[in-house]
Design a protein around this motif. Structure first.
Motif, PDB file in Angstrom:
ATOM      1  N   VAL A  41       0.870  -1.174   0.000  1.00  0.00           N
ATOM      2  CA  VAL A  41       0.000   0.000   0.000  1.00  0.00           C
ATOM      3  C   VAL A  41       0.911   1.230   0.000  1.00  0.00           C
ATOM      4  O   VAL A  41       1.806   1.334   0.836  1.00  0.00           O
ATOM      5  CB  VAL A  41      -0.906   0.036   1.248  1.00  0.00           C
ATOM      6  N   LEU A  61      -1.882  -0.258   9.223  1.00  0.00           N
ATOM      7  CA  LEU A  61      -1.819  -1.172   8.081  1.00  0.00           C
ATOM      8  C   LEU A  61      -0.639  -2.133   8.189  1.00  0.00           C
ATOM      9  O   LEU A  61      -0.778  -3.330   7.919  1.00  0.00           O
ATOM     10  CB  LEU A  61      -1.753  -0.386   6.772  1.00  0.00           C
ATOM     11  N   ASP A  66       0.308  -5.541   6.070  1.00  0.00           N
ATOM     12  CA  ASP A  66       0.589  -4.895   4.789  1.00  0.00           C
ATOM     13  C   ASP A  66       1.990  -4.297   4.795  1.00  0.00           C
ATOM     14  O   ASP A  66       2.528  -3.965   5.843  1.00  0.00           O
ATOM     15  CB  ASP A  66      -0.411  -3.754   4.524  1.00  0.00           C
ATOM     16  N   VAL A  68       3.741  -0.986   3.838  1.00  0.00           N
ATOM     17  CA  VAL A  68       3.259   0.386   3.656  1.00  0.00           C
ATOM     18  C   VAL A  68       4.434   1.286   3.283  1.00  0.00           C
ATOM     19  O   VAL A  68       5.439   1.330   3.984  1.00  0.00           O
ATOM     20  CB  VAL A  68       2.573   0.913   4.933  1.00  0.00           C
ATOM     21  N   THR A 108      -1.575  -0.929  -4.158  1.00  0.00           N
ATOM     22  CA  THR A 108      -2.750  -0.112  -3.885  1.00  0.00           C
ATOM     23  C   THR A 108      -2.227   1.265  -3.522  1.00  0.00           C
ATOM     24  O   THR A 108      -1.455   1.409  -2.577  1.00  0.00           O
ATOM     25  CB  THR A 108      -3.587  -0.681  -2.722  1.00  0.00           C
TER      26      THR A 108
END
Length: 138
Positions: A41, A61, A66, A68, A108
């Motif tokens: 992300v 996150l 994730d 990040v 993302t």
């Protein structure tokens, strides 16, 4: 909120937190943070902020599995403060350089304000091959 925030910080493995810079083709240094492992992300800040504006979201996150990435756009925060290139196309070029340098795929991309403009979206799409495709959320 203080106890929950501390719990998220302590839940992160300190070895998965990385802060560094990349250099763009015009020599500008772009500062970034790379936290966690897992699906990537990218959080893109608005004007006139920097990567720290995403600190709470990034910690959450990363603690949820994730990877990040946050960055300070050129002319902001800890990145270089060049006279030229402080416009949307160059911001997008810098972000594409970050993505390519870190060899990121399946991204993302979440942003607001200048971090999520239509020009950023169009330029990122132009720069990146299909396997690096970004989902842009504004």
């Amino acid at each position: 909120m203080g106890d929950r925030f501390q719990a998220v910080v302590f839940a992160l493995d300190i070895q998965r937190i990385h802060m560094s810079t990349i250099t763009t083709k015009d020599g500008t240094q772009i500062y970034y943070k790379d936290w966690g492992t897992g699906p990537t992300v990218i959080l893109s800040h608005g004007w006139p902020l920097n990567a720290d504006s995403w600190e709470i979201q990034a910690l959450f996150l990363a603690s949820q599995g994730d990877r990040v990435i946050t960055h300070d756009r050129r002319g902001h925060g800890r990145s270089s403060q060049p006279w030229n290139g402080n416009e949307m196309d160059t911001y997008a070029d810098d972000l594409a350089t970050l993505i390519e340098t870190l060899d990121l795929n399946g991204i993302t991309l979440i942003g607001f304000s200048t971090g999520a403009s239509k020009r950023i979206d169009a330029s990122i799409t132009k720069h990146l091959a299909a396997e690096r495709a970004a989902v842009v959320v504004n």
